[in-house]
Enzyme design. Structure first.
Site, PDB file in Angstrom:
ATOM      1  N   CYS A  68       0.832  -1.206   0.000  1.00  0.00           N
ATOM      2  CA  CYS A  68       0.000   0.000   0.000  1.00  0.00           C
ATOM      3  C   CYS A  68       0.872   1.264   0.000  1.00  0.00           C
ATOM      4  O   CYS A  68       1.578   1.539   0.974  1.00  0.00           O
ATOM      5  CB  CYS A  68      -0.906  -0.050   1.234  1.00  0.00           C
ATOM      6  N   CYS A  71       0.097   3.773   2.777  1.00  0.00           N
ATOM      7  CA  CYS A  71       0.562   3.220   4.064  1.00  0.00           C
ATOM      8  C   CYS A  71       2.042   3.539   4.266  1.00  0.00           C
ATOM      9  O   CYS A  71       2.486   3.834   5.381  1.00  0.00           O
ATOM     10  CB  CYS A  71       0.365   1.714   4.119  1.00  0.00           C
TER      11      CYS A  71
END
Length: 144
Positions: A68, A71
């Site tokens: 991600c 993230c």
């Protein structure tokens, strides 16, 4: 003739023990302690999640995954905040790919998601990548 089943079972037991030892070391808060305060995010799993939310009265959980992009943007902010707020807030990270049970339990459908726990109860959260200022503003509501 070799009994491959017995050898395979022994190998599997050995590997399982190694994984348990690694997990215990990663999840040992004493590895993250300076002056008696946790100053880096703790690793959360499906297995230790309930224990950790009960153990720490003010816990912020970062639901994330290694693939991600957003993230990866939030991760250094979480690391900074864990250091700066040590003694006040404990930060934890839960990889949703490796720990689907907790992610499903809290209905995590997009990451990153930060959830704020007070005394074992989820009280608030932030969806998506947030700046340090946004995270601090949200945390200030619960800093008592």
């Amino acid at each position: 003739m070799h009994n491959w089943d017995e050898e395979l079972e022994k190998l599997m037991e050995k590997k399982l023990k190694q994984y348990r030892d690694i997990a215990e070391t990663k999840n040992d808060p004493s590895q993250n302690i300076s002056d008696g305060k946790i100053n880096t995010p703790i690793s959360l799993t499906d297995y230790n999640f309930n224990e950790m939310t009960q153990k720490y009265s003010y816990l912020v959980v970062d639901f994330w995954a290694p693939w991600c992009g957003p993230c990866k943007m939030v991760s250094p902010i979480i690391d900074e905040l864990a250091y700066e707020l040590s003694g006040k807030v404990v930060f934890g990270k839960l990889n949703v790919d490796e720990n689907p049970t907790v992610a499903r339990l809290f209905g995590i459908q997009s990451i990153p998601t930060l959830m704020i726990f007070k005394n074992g109860t989820a009280v608030d959260g932030i969806l998506g990548a947030a700046s340090k200022a946004q995270i601090l503003a949200k945390l200030s509501k619960y800093n008592n």
